[in-house]
Design a protein around this motif. Structure first.
Motif, short mmCIF file in Angstrom:
data_model
loop_
_atom_site.label_atom_id
_atom_site.label_comp_id
_atom_site.label_asym_id
_atom_site.label_seq_id
_atom_site.Cartn_x
_atom_site.Cartn_y
_atom_site.Cartn_z
N ALA A 1 -35.12 -13.30 -48.60
CA ALA A 1 -35.41 -12.59 -47.35
C ALA A 1 -36.88 -12.71 -46.97
O ALA A 1 -37.23 -12.64 -45.79
CB ALA A 1 -35.03 -11.12 -47.50
N GLY A 2 -37.74 -12.91 -47.96
CA GLY A 2 -39.16 -13.07 -47.71
C GLY A 2 -39.57 -14.49 -47.35
O GLY A 2 -40.76 -14.77 -47.18
N GLY A 3 -38.59 -15.38 -47.25
CA GLY A 3 -38.87 -16.74 -46.82
C GLY A 3 -39.15 -17.73 -47.93
O GLY A 3 -39.51 -18.88 -47.67
N TRP A 4 -38.95 -17.31 -49.17
CA TRP A 4 -39.19 -18.21 -50.30
C TRP A 4 -38.02 -19.19 -50.46
O TRP A 4 -36.88 -18.88 -50.12
CB TRP A 4 -39.31 -17.41 -51.59
N LYS A 5 -38.32 -20.34 -51.01
CA LYS A 5 -37.27 -21.21 -51.53
C LYS A 5 -36.97 -20.74 -52.94
O LYS A 5 -37.87 -20.70 -53.79
CB LYS A 5 -37.69 -22.67 -51.54
N VAL A 6 -35.72 -20.41 -53.21
CA VAL A 6 -35.34 -19.82 -54.48
C VAL A 6 -34.45 -20.78 -55.26
O VAL A 6 -33.45 -21.28 -54.74
CB VAL A 6 -34.58 -18.49 -54.27
N LEU A 7 -34.83 -21.04 -56.51
CA LEU A 7 -33.97 -21.76 -57.45
C LEU A 7 -33.26 -20.71 -58.29
O LEU A 7 -33.85 -20.11 -59.19
CB LEU A 7 -34.80 -22.69 -58.34
N ALA A 8 -32.01 -20.44 -57.94
CA ALA A 8 -31.24 -19.39 -58.60
C ALA A 8 -30.37 -20.00 -59.68
O ALA A 8 -29.57 -20.88 -59.41
CB ALA A 8 -30.37 -18.67 -57.57
N THR A 9 -30.52 -19.52 -60.91
CA THR A 9 -29.76 -20.09 -62.01
C THR A 9 -28.83 -19.04 -62.62
O THR A 9 -29.15 -17.86 -62.69
CB THR A 9 -30.69 -20.64 -63.12
N CYS A 10 -27.67 -19.52 -63.06
CA CYS A 10 -26.71 -18.66 -63.73
C CYS A 10 -25.81 -19.53 -64.60
O CYS A 10 -25.77 -20.75 -64.44
CB CYS A 10 -25.87 -17.87 -62.73
N ARG A 11 -25.12 -18.90 -65.51
CA ARG A 11 -24.34 -19.66 -66.49
C ARG A 11 -23.23 -20.47 -65.83
O ARG A 11 -23.04 -21.63 -66.16
CB ARG A 11 -23.74 -18.69 -67.52
N ASN A 12 -22.52 -19.85 -64.90
CA ASN A 12 -21.39 -20.54 -64.26
C ASN A 12 -21.61 -20.58 -62.75
O ASN A 12 -21.44 -19.56 -62.07
CB ASN A 12 -20.09 -19.81 -64.58
N PRO A 13 -21.99 -21.73 -62.20
CA PRO A 13 -22.27 -21.81 -60.76
C PRO A 13 -21.02 -21.91 -59.89
O PRO A 13 -21.12 -22.18 -58.70
CB PRO A 13 -23.11 -23.09 -60.66
N ILE A 14 -19.84 -21.71 -60.48
CA ILE A 14 -18.58 -21.73 -59.75
C ILE A 14 -18.04 -20.30 -59.66
O ILE A 14 -18.06 -19.56 -60.63
CB ILE A 14 -17.56 -22.65 -60.43
N GLY A 15 -17.55 -19.93 -58.49
CA GLY A 15 -17.05 -18.57 -58.31
C GLY A 15 -18.17 -17.56 -58.38
O GLY A 15 -18.11 -16.60 -59.14
N LEU A 16 -19.19 -17.74 -57.55
CA LEU A 16 -20.43 -16.98 -57.67
C LEU A 16 -20.37 -15.58 -57.09
O LEU A 16 -21.25 -14.77 -57.36
CB LEU A 16 -21.56 -17.76 -56.99
N GLY A 17 -19.41 -15.30 -56.25
CA GLY A 17 -19.30 -13.96 -55.69
C GLY A 17 -20.49 -13.61 -54.81
O GLY A 17 -20.80 -14.30 -53.84
N ASP A 18 -21.19 -12.53 -55.15
CA ASP A 18 -22.28 -12.01 -54.31
C ASP A 18 -23.40 -13.03 -54.14
O ASP A 18 -24.03 -13.09 -53.08
CB ASP A 18 -22.83 -10.72 -54.92
N LEU A 19 -23.70 -13.80 -55.15
CA LEU A 19 -24.80 -14.77 -55.05
C LEU A 19 -24.52 -15.79 -53.95
O LEU A 19 -25.42 -16.19 -53.22
CB LEU A 19 -25.01 -15.47 -56.39
N ALA A 20 -23.28 -16.21 -53.82
CA ALA A 20 -22.92 -17.21 -52.82
C ALA A 20 -23.09 -16.68 -51.40
O ALA A 20 -23.20 -17.46 -50.45
CB ALA A 20 -21.48 -17.66 -53.03
N ARG A 21 -23.13 -15.35 -51.25
CA ARG A 21 -23.22 -14.75 -49.92
C ARG A 21 -24.65 -14.41 -49.51
O ARG A 21 -24.88 -13.94 -48.40
CB ARG A 21 -22.34 -13.50 -49.85
N VAL A 22 -25.60 -14.63 -50.39
CA VAL A 22 -27.00 -14.34 -50.05
C VAL A 22 -27.51 -15.41 -49.10
O VAL A 22 -27.36 -16.61 -49.35
CB VAL A 22 -27.88 -14.29 -51.32
N GLU A 23 -28.12 -14.99 -48.01
CA GLU A 23 -28.63 -15.92 -47.02
C GLU A 23 -30.07 -16.32 -47.34
O GLU A 23 -30.84 -15.51 -47.85
CB GLU A 23 -28.58 -15.28 -45.62
#
Length: 223
Positions: A19-41
């Motif tokens: 939201a602050g305009g950063w480019k974010v490298l978001a990491t998690c164990r399973n990048p499939i079926g991300l739920g809430d993370l997939a909906r972050v703009e």
């Protein structure tokens, strides 16, 4: 770059930085079926990363070779089993918590050090806990989690000293008692409040204030 980005505090870090305009490298164990993370703009890249798997860490470091990382944020962590007393501890579970809370952050800082050195800000932040403060320990119990966070704090203090010549700004920060899956619904503050405070801590961090232990409100905590 944020670890543990698919839930709790890590997810809120993604939301607020994006939201602050950063480019974010978001990491998690399973990048499939991300739920809430997939909906972050926002400008977000999602990468698979198992923080307890050295190969996974090395592979992602290779994939991100040459990418500058201004802020490396170790958010992934676990509490481990509860209810154990000093004479009834599951030592195998204890080791699993140490793998996630202690070994992994150091491996990640080491693997992505070249990326941080390429950046302008050169910051490494690790989410710890006031429960790892020996100076604030006035009660027993929770041996596994408390010892893992105390060890994490010592590891990051050592890393601070080892990287002094490279001018990396490092700190550990207590997020408060937060309303997440780990903290529970009765916790003191929301993830939004916690992360907003920690973002200010990160923003204010300089090489001159490196190697310290902060509360999410910016106050300094005893080791």
């Amino acid at each position: 770059m944020i670890t543990g980005a698919n839930r709790g505090i890590g997810l809120e870090f993604v939301r607020q930085y994006a939201a602050g305009g950063w480019k974010v490298l978001a990491t998690c164990r399973n990048p499939i079926g991300l739920g809430d993370l997939a909906r972050v703009e926002g400008d977000i890249e999602i990468h698979g990363l198992d923080v307890t798997d050295p190969y996974s860490i090395t592979r992602l470091a290779k994939d991100l070779e040459g990418v500058a990382i201004d802020i490396l944020l170790n958010s992934a962590g676990i509490f481990g089993p509860k209810g154990y007393t000093f004479d009834d501890v599951d030592y195998q579970e204890w080791m699993k918590v140490f793998e996630t809370n202690v070994f992994s952050p150091l491996k990640i800082c080491t693997a992505f050090l070249p990326n941080v050195l390429k950046s302008e800000q050169k910051k490494m932040i690790t989410v710890s806990s006031i429960m790892g403060s020996i100076g604030r320990n006035t009660g027993g119990g929770n041996y596994i989690y408390k010892s893992s966070k105390a060890a994490l704090n010592q590891v990051m203090k050592c890393l601070t000293n080892d990287l002094t010549d490279q001018h990396i700004a490092i700190c550990v920060v207590h997020p408060g008692w937060v309303q997440t899956d780990m903290g529970g619904e009765s916790a003191d503050i929301t993830a939004e409040v916690s992360v907003a405070g920690m973002l200010r801590v990160v923003e204010d961090l300089t090489f001159e204030s490196t190697g310290r232990f902060y509360n999410y409100d910016g106050s300094e905590l005893p080791w």
